[in-house]
Motif scaffolding. Sequence first.
Motif, PDB file in Angstrom:
ATOM      1  N   GLY A 117      30.706  32.897  40.928  1.00 54.51           N
ATOM      2  CA  GLY A 117      29.113  33.274  40.343  1.00 54.51           C
ATOM      3  C   GLY A 117      28.068  33.662  41.074  1.00 54.51           C
ATOM      4  O   GLY A 117      27.248  34.105  40.491  1.00 54.51           O
ATOM      5  N   ARG A 118      27.864  33.377  42.399  1.00 59.63           N
ATOM      6  CA  ARG A 118      27.031  33.915  43.295  1.00 59.63           C
ATOM      7  C   ARG A 118      27.372  34.606  44.357  1.00 59.63           C
ATOM      8  O   ARG A 118      26.521  34.911  45.456  1.00 59.63           O
ATOM      9  N   SER A 119      28.695  35.308  44.637  1.00 60.72           N
ATOM     10  CA  SER A 119      28.836  35.973  45.703  1.00 60.72           C
ATOM     11  C   SER A 119      29.999  36.676  45.107  1.00 60.72           C
ATOM     12  O   SER A 119      30.780  36.451  44.217  1.00 60.72           O
ATOM     13  N   THR A 120      30.174  37.995  45.869  1.00 61.68           N
ATOM     14  CA  THR A 120      31.041  39.179  45.669  1.00 61.68           C
ATOM     15  C   THR A 120      31.525  39.633  46.719  1.00 61.68           C
ATOM     16  O   THR A 120      30.884  39.946  47.620  1.00 61.68           O
ATOM     17  N   ILE A 121      32.995  39.720  46.737  1.00 59.98           N
ATOM     18  CA  ILE A 121      33.755  40.297  48.030  1.00 59.98           C
ATOM     19  C   ILE A 121      34.028  41.815  47.563  1.00 59.98           C
ATOM     20  O   ILE A 121      34.503  41.978  46.320  1.00 59.98           O
ATOM     21  N   SER A 122      34.038  42.640  48.156  1.00 61.41           N
ATOM     22  CA  SER A 122      34.432  43.913  48.127  1.00 61.41           C
ATOM     23  C   SER A 122      34.928  44.676  49.379  1.00 61.41           C
ATOM     24  O   SER A 122      34.792  44.301  50.238  1.00 61.41           O
ATOM     25  N   ARG A 123      35.659  45.858  49.138  1.00 62.45           N
ATOM     26  CA  ARG A 123      36.412  46.448  50.302  1.00 62.45           C
ATOM     27  C   ARG A 123      36.372  47.894  50.189  1.00 62.45           C
ATOM     28  O   ARG A 123      36.855  48.626  48.939  1.00 62.45           O
ATOM     29  N   ASP A 124      36.167  48.557  51.172  1.00 63.89           N
ATOM     30  CA  ASP A 124      36.252  50.023  51.292  1.00 63.89           C
ATOM     31  C   ASP A 124      37.463  50.316  52.173  1.00 63.89           C
ATOM     32  O   ASP A 124      37.473  50.191  53.197  1.00 63.89           O
ATOM     33  N   TYR A 125      38.383  50.983  51.427  1.00 64.57           N
ATOM     34  CA  TYR A 125      39.836  51.231  52.064  1.00 64.57           C
ATOM     35  C   TYR A 125      39.913  52.231  52.849  1.00 64.57           C
ATOM     36  O   TYR A 125      40.562  52.580  53.594  1.00 64.57           O
ATOM     37  N   VAL A 126      38.763  53.345  52.900  1.00 61.12           N
ATOM     38  CA  VAL A 126      38.565  54.529  53.480  1.00 61.12           C
ATOM     39  C   VAL A 126      38.022  54.228  54.848  1.00 61.12           C
ATOM     40  O   VAL A 126      38.586  54.450  55.786  1.00 61.12           O
ATOM     41  N   THR A 127      36.972  53.430  54.891  1.00 62.05           N
ATOM     42  CA  THR A 127      36.260  52.929  56.247  1.00 62.05           C
ATOM     43  C   THR A 127      36.887  51.658  56.829  1.00 62.05           C
ATOM     44  O   THR A 127      36.273  51.177  57.702  1.00 62.05           O
ATOM     45  N   ASN A 128      37.779  50.869  55.924  1.00 60.09           N
ATOM     46  CA  ASN A 128      38.327  49.651  56.406  1.00 60.09           C
ATOM     47  C   ASN A 128      37.081  48.769  56.568  1.00 60.09           C
ATOM     48  O   ASN A 128      36.980  48.059  57.724  1.00 60.09           O
ATOM     49  N   THR A 129      36.223  48.497  55.737  1.00 61.01           N
ATOM     50  CA  THR A 129      35.008  47.587  55.848  1.00 61.01           C
ATOM     51  C   THR A 129      35.316  46.558  54.675  1.00 61.01           C
ATOM     52  O   THR A 129      35.607  47.275  53.489  1.00 61.01           O
ATOM     53  N   VAL A 130      34.853  45.440  54.867  1.00 62.52           N
ATOM     54  CA  VAL A 130      34.953  44.340  53.724  1.00 62.52           C
ATOM     55  C   VAL A 130      33.337  43.967  53.700  1.00 62.52           C
ATOM     56  O   VAL A 130      32.855  43.811  54.833  1.00 62.52           O
TER      57      VAL A 130
END
Length: 114
Positions: free
Chosen positions: A64-77
């Motif tokens: 509820g107070r954090s969000t994880i995301s990922r860019d599969y093109v740049t391999n960045t989390v």
Amino acid sequence: QVQLVESGGGLVQPGGSLRLSCAASGGVFSPNPMGWYRQAPGKQRELVATISPGRTNYVESMKGRSTISRDYVTNTVYLQMNSLNLDDTAVYYCWMREGTKDYWGRGTQVTVSS
């Protein structure tokens, strides 16, 4: 050779926000789970959040107070953290699992203090 490099840590006041980034290189990352762990002084390293295709997972204290995301093109989390409190002070480590092997970054310090 797989490398995970974190950035975005720092000093923040209680109630503030930070966005951590982890740049991955040297391997194939797309299907592998990645995420964040943290270790506070005198405590064991604990999971914060993980992400794999179509799935995310959070430790209860960060829901509820954090969000994880990922860019599969740049391999960045990324880990967006909001409403930070003193208990969130820790070194935050980027993590990736490939098969049965775990990879770790060197960590980035997050300090929550007034």
